[in-house]
Design a protein around this motif. Structure first.
Motif, PDB file in Angstrom:
ATOM      1  N   SER A 221      -6.773  29.828  -4.653  1.00  0.00           N
ATOM      2  CA  SER A 221      -6.693  31.119  -4.588  1.00  0.00           C
ATOM      3  C   SER A 221      -5.914  31.111  -5.775  1.00  0.00           C
ATOM      4  N   ALA A 222      -6.634  31.468  -7.033  1.00  0.00           N
ATOM      5  CA  ALA A 222      -6.331  31.741  -7.924  1.00  0.00           C
ATOM      6  C   ALA A 222      -5.613  33.276  -8.201  1.00  0.00           C
ATOM      7  N   LYS A 223      -5.815  34.204  -7.666  1.00  0.00           N
ATOM      8  CA  LYS A 223      -5.024  35.027  -7.846  1.00  0.00           C
ATOM      9  C   LYS A 223      -3.715  34.780  -6.980  1.00  0.00           C
ATOM     10  N   TYR A 224      -3.556  34.261  -6.177  1.00  0.00           N
ATOM     11  CA  TYR A 224      -2.313  34.278  -5.101  1.00  0.00           C
ATOM     12  C   TYR A 224      -1.518  32.397  -5.282  1.00  0.00           C
TER      13      TYR A 224
ATOM     14  N   GLY B 283     -18.443  29.192 -15.259  1.00  0.00           N
ATOM     15  CA  GLY B 283     -19.221  29.529 -13.563  1.00  0.00           C
ATOM     16  C   GLY B 283     -19.923  31.247 -14.148  1.00  0.00           C
ATOM     17  N   GLU B 284     -19.694  31.368 -12.975  1.00  0.00           N
ATOM     18  CA  GLU B 284     -20.723  32.950 -12.996  1.00  0.00           C
ATOM     19  C   GLU B 284     -19.652  33.702 -13.499  1.00  0.00           C
ATOM     20  N   PRO B 285     -20.382  35.059 -13.918  1.00  0.00           N
ATOM     21  CA  PRO B 285     -18.448  36.107 -13.924  1.00  0.00           C
ATOM     22  C   PRO B 285     -18.096  36.864 -12.858  1.00  0.00           C
TER      23      PRO B 285
ATOM     24  N   ALA C 284     -16.080  34.752 -11.320  1.00  0.00           N
ATOM     25  CA  ALA C 284     -16.210  34.647  -9.804  1.00  0.00           C
ATOM     26  C   ALA C 284     -14.381  33.688  -9.798  1.00  0.00           C
ATOM     27  N   GLY C 285     -13.805  33.968 -10.919  1.00  0.00           N
ATOM     28  CA  GLY C 285     -11.885  33.742 -11.538  1.00  0.00           C
ATOM     29  C   GLY C 285     -11.841  32.828 -12.065  1.00  0.00           C
ATOM     30  N   LYS C 286     -12.895  32.697 -13.356  1.00  0.00           N
ATOM     31  CA  LYS C 286     -12.383  32.397 -14.713  1.00  0.00           C
ATOM     32  C   LYS C 286     -11.096  32.458 -15.352  1.00  0.00           C
ATOM     33  N   SER C 287     -10.845  34.080 -15.455  1.00  0.00           N
ATOM     34  CA  SER C 287      -9.838  34.453 -16.490  1.00  0.00           C
ATOM     35  C   SER C 287      -8.328  34.335 -15.718  1.00  0.00           C
ATOM     36  N   THR C 288      -8.492  34.936 -14.142  1.00  0.00           N
ATOM     37  CA  THR C 288      -7.795  34.420 -13.414  1.00  0.00           C
ATOM     38  C   THR C 288      -7.157  33.178 -13.245  1.00  0.00           C
TER      39      THR C 288
ATOM     40  N   ASN D 186     -13.029  29.116  -5.191  1.00  0.00           N
ATOM     41  CA  ASN D 186     -12.095  30.302  -5.499  1.00  0.00           C
ATOM     42  C   ASN D 186     -12.007  31.616  -4.601  1.00  0.00           C
ATOM     43  N   LYS D 187     -10.871  31.889  -4.664  1.00  0.00           N
ATOM     44  CA  LYS D 187     -10.635  33.190  -4.213  1.00  0.00           C
ATOM     45  C   LYS D 187     -10.495  32.719  -2.077  1.00  0.00           C
ATOM     46  N   ILE D 188      -9.961  31.561  -2.176  1.00  0.00           N
ATOM     47  CA  ILE D 188      -9.808  31.011  -0.506  1.00  0.00           C
ATOM     48  C   ILE D 188      -9.098  32.198   0.115  1.00  0.00           C
ATOM     49  N   ASP D 189      -8.446  32.707  -0.382  1.00  0.00           N
ATOM     50  CA  ASP D 189      -7.278  33.699   0.411  1.00  0.00           C
ATOM     51  C   ASP D 189      -8.403  35.016   0.518  1.00  0.00           C
ATOM     52  N   THR D 190      -9.262  35.089   0.794  1.00  0.00           N
ATOM     53  CA  THR D 190     -10.692  36.045   0.809  1.00  0.00           C
ATOM     54  C   THR D 190     -11.410  35.675   2.118  1.00  0.00           C
TER      55      THR D 190
ATOM     56  N   VAL E 254      -8.364  39.614 -17.839  1.00  0.00           N
ATOM     57  CA  VAL E 254      -8.756  40.152 -15.914  1.00  0.00           C
ATOM     58  C   VAL E 254      -9.603  40.634 -16.482  1.00  0.00           C
ATOM     59  N   SER E 255     -10.894  41.109 -15.408  1.00  0.00           N
ATOM     60  CA  SER E 255     -11.365  42.287 -15.108  1.00  0.00           C
ATOM     61  C   SER E 255     -12.800  42.398 -14.217  1.00  0.00           C
ATOM     62  N   ASP E 256     -12.820  43.298 -13.586  1.00  0.00           N
ATOM     63  CA  ASP E 256     -13.903  42.823 -12.370  1.00  0.00           C
ATOM     64  C   ASP E 256     -15.526  43.364 -12.755  1.00  0.00           C
TER      65      ASP E 256
ATOM     66  N   THR F  87     -15.972  40.845 -19.342  1.00  0.00           N
ATOM     67  CA  THR F  87     -15.481  40.997 -20.186  1.00  0.00           C
ATOM     68  C   THR F  87     -15.461  39.433 -20.672  1.00  0.00           C
ATOM     69  N   THR F  88     -16.025  38.055 -19.720  1.00  0.00           N
ATOM     70  CA  THR F  88     -15.161  37.433 -21.357  1.00  0.00           C
ATOM     71  C   THR F  88     -16.161  37.328 -22.003  1.00  0.00           C
ATOM     72  N   ARG F  89     -15.481  38.237 -22.806  1.00  0.00           N
ATOM     73  CA  ARG F  89     -17.101  37.743 -24.698  1.00  0.00           C
ATOM     74  C   ARG F  89     -17.174  36.891 -24.900  1.00  0.00           C
TER      75      ARG F  89
HETATM   76  P1  GDP Z   1     -14.266  34.866 -14.534  1.00  0.00           P
HETATM   77  O1  GDP Z   1     -15.296  36.779 -14.696  1.00  0.00           O
HETATM   78  O2  GDP Z   1     -14.886  34.702 -13.713  1.00  0.00           O
HETATM   79  O3  GDP Z   1     -13.389  35.221 -15.275  1.00  0.00           O
HETATM   80  O4  GDP Z   1     -13.439  36.531 -13.435  1.00  0.00           O
HETATM   81  P2  GDP Z   1     -12.076  37.063 -13.450  1.00  0.00           P
HETATM   82  O5  GDP Z   1     -10.973  36.447 -13.528  1.00  0.00           O
HETATM   83  O6  GDP Z   1     -11.623  38.334 -14.398  1.00  0.00           O
HETATM   84  O7  GDP Z   1     -11.767  37.468 -12.259  1.00  0.00           O
HETATM   85  C1  GDP Z   1     -12.432  39.106 -11.298  1.00  0.00           C
HETATM   86  C2  GDP Z   1     -12.176  39.606 -10.438  1.00  0.00           C
HETATM   87  O8  GDP Z   1     -11.522  38.388  -9.308  1.00  0.00           O
HETATM   88  C3  GDP Z   1     -10.626  40.510 -10.533  1.00  0.00           C
HETATM   89  O9  GDP Z   1     -10.338  41.591  -9.653  1.00  0.00           O
HETATM   90  C4  GDP Z   1      -9.719  39.140 -10.074  1.00  0.00           C
HETATM   91  O10 GDP Z   1      -8.650  39.512  -9.862  1.00  0.00           O
HETATM   92  C5  GDP Z   1     -10.406  39.046  -9.119  1.00  0.00           C
HETATM   93  N1  GDP Z   1     -10.341  37.736  -8.627  1.00  0.00           N
HETATM   94  C6  GDP Z   1      -9.889  36.078  -8.910  1.00  0.00           C
HETATM   95  N2  GDP Z   1      -9.062  35.437  -7.962  1.00  0.00           N
HETATM   96  C7  GDP Z   1      -9.218  35.317  -6.968  1.00  0.00           C
HETATM   97  C8  GDP Z   1      -8.694  35.627  -6.284  1.00  0.00           C
HETATM   98  O11 GDP Z   1      -7.949  34.032  -5.976  1.00  0.00           O
HETATM   99  N3  GDP Z   1      -8.537  36.095  -4.744  1.00  0.00           N
HETATM  100  C9  GDP Z   1      -9.166  37.862  -5.499  1.00  0.00           C
HETATM  101  N4  GDP Z   1      -8.725  37.937  -4.140  1.00  0.00           N
HETATM  102  N5  GDP Z   1      -9.207  37.980  -6.429  1.00  0.00           N
HETATM  103  C10 GDP Z   1      -9.638  36.749  -7.326  1.00  0.00           C
END
Ligand code: GDP
Length: 451
Positions: free
Chosen positions: A354-357, A231-233, A235-239, A334-338, A252-254, A258-260
């Motif tokens: 929601s990968a985070k929650y 997925g795109e940077p 998107a929440g893959k690492s989470t 992903n991020k359905i919580d938002t 995991v970072s904003d 980051t995931t090089r």
């Molecule tokens: P990656 O680049 O695809 O690996 O994305 P990351 O896993 O690093 O996530 C990027 C940002 O999205 C981070 O700040 C995460 O905390 C946030 N994030 C990932 N999944 C979710 C989610 O399900 N809900 C919310 N609110 N934030 C998320």
């Protein structure tokens, strides 16, 4: 003392257990095993006068008379042992020091240190097990999920060998029917009706094909199902990877990118091991380091059994990627919580999470597990899980194809039987009837010392 790898006349010793337990087992095996054991063991009677399959309490003493440890000696007399040789196994207190001292003492008395896989190789050379069963010993020790254990244990118990040996007998029967015809060729007799031969050949072919095709599931059960998370940077893959695995092994970072590199982690879902690869976000970049990660990600995607494509709910678009026939593709929003809106639509192959929650993660797990169809596998069904066997079965299938073609074109019996002999050869490669020293060496050197 060095010893020749293929020399089975030496008496070998090695620890059969890993350090850290309450007890450790040291295994002494070979012609002089009992004599060497008696030179260092003091029990109520010498082991030389004891019966096989007996346990003896006593002490291990140095040549100076000093006691090293209180031990239990288990005696196995040839040929009723794992390797077919005399074997003495000492159960010691679980100390690395004691173990190494006991091994050192045995070497002083004439034993030599075993090489990796040497016990199992001796068992194979003594005809205690065929090669496929010997290989399963390594698989069963490294099995880390219910299904990989199931496959290895079926192979080790010999169901697979029995199947191969039945196949071998059928092939020999077919060959002898063809060759009998050859002996009487002057008299122009057809001993075996060609329809019968054809039917026999067809049955053998079906059997080889069935075994060969079981490798798809066998390989997955043994090595795990590989899942590429793409997925795109951001998107929440690492989470997602962290949530699936349950600890923080991925970064995991904003900051986009980051995931090089690809990050891999495994977990077991309902008895099946899954290997998740968190790929670098795939995008155009000038950064060489990031580009290397992207290339690696592309390779991981090519190899994956399942591709999980993640996109955030505020931008749920999925770039087209090419999927192979045998790959499964799952879309994840992903991020359905938002989000409070329902501008996205979940269907059978699109899951909302929601990968985070953690919302929707159980459903995703269940979905991943359902991709692996184990319904055909009852416990005990024969499954090929070894790449070497798969290659031999592929060669066997090719030779069978030639035989069938020869039969169809009405070619003489000797040509057909030549093809059948090739099939027998390739089946023999699996069981070890036809194996070079190099192959044996490469198989057993992958074992640990003590196996
Ligand atoms: P990656 O680049 O695809 O690996 O994305 P990351 O896993 O690093 O996530 C990027 C940002 O999205 C981070 O700040 C995460 O905390 C946030 N994030 C990932 N999944 C979710 C989610 O399900 N809900 C919310 N609110 N934030 C998320």
């Amino acid at each position: 003392m060095q010893h020749n790898y293929f020399d089975t006349s030496t008496t070998i010793i090695a620890s059969a257990t890993a350090t850290g337990g309450a007890v450790m087992v040291v295994r002494l095996c070979g012609e002089r095993a009992i004599e060497i054991a008696d030179a260092m063991f003091r029990g109520r009677q010498p082991l030389s006068v004891a019966k096989g399959y007996t346990l003896h309490y006593g002490t291990i003493v140095r040549t100076t008379g000093e006691v090293i440890d209180d031990v239990v000696a288990a005696l196995f007399r040839a040929p009723h042992s794992y390797t077919g040789d005399d074997i003495v196994e000492f159960t010691l207190h679980g100390s690395e020091y004691i173990t190494s001292e006991v091994i050192r003492l045995a070497i002083e008395h004439g034993a030599v240190m075993a090489t990796p896989g040497e016990f199992t190789r001796r068992a194979f050379l003594a005809g205690k097990m065929d090669l496929s069963r010997a290989e399963a010993v390594a698989d069963i020790i490294s099995s880390d999920s219910a299904w990989s254990h199931n496959v290895a244990s079926t192979q080790m118990r010999g169901d697979y060998s029995n199947r191969l040996s039945a196949l071998h007998d059928e092939l020999v029967r077919l060959c002898s029917l063809l060759e009998l015809e050859l002996d009487f060729s002057e008299e122009d007799v057809e001993f075996a009706n060609r329809d019968t031969l054809n039917k026999l050949l067809q049955d053998i072919d079906d059997s080889v094909r069935e075994l060969k095709s079981s490798f798809a599931i066998g390989n997955v059960l043994k090595n795990g199902v590989s899942v590429a998370i793409i997925g795109e940077p951001n998107a929440g893959k690492s989470t997602l990877l962290n949530t699936l695995i349950g600890d923080d092994c991925a970064m995991v970072s904003d900051i986009a990118g980051t995931t090089r590199d690809t990050i891999e982690a495994t977990t077991t879902i309902d008895g099946i091991r899954f290997r998740f690869v968190d790929t670098a976000g795939i995008r155009t970049t000038d950064d060489t380091l990031e580009q290397m990660g992207i290339d690696r990600a592309m390779r991981a995607i090519e190899r994956a059994n399942i591709i999980v494509h993640v996109a955030p709910v505020d931008n749920p678009k999925y770039d087209d990627i090419s999927i192979r026939d045998n790959q499964r593709y799952i879309r994840v929003i992903n991020k359905i919580d938002t989000s409070t809106s329902s501008k996205f639509e979940a269907d059978n192959d699109t899951l909302t999470i929601s990968a985070k929650y953690g919302d929707g993660i159980d459903e995703l797990r269940a979905h991943l597990r359902s991709v692996v169809d184990t319904s055909q596998l009852s416990s005990g069904s024969v499954v090929v899980s070894n790449m070497r066997h798969y290659a031999a079965l592929s060669d066997a299938a090719e030779a069978l194809n030639d035989a069938r073609r020869a039969m169809r074109s009405g070619l003489p019996a000797d040509l057909i039987s030549e093809d059948i002999r090739r099939v027998i050869h390739h089946i023999g490669e699996i069981t070890g009837e036809i194996t070079s020293d190099d192959i044996l060496h490469s198989i057993f050197s992958k074992f640990c010392i003590g196996k």
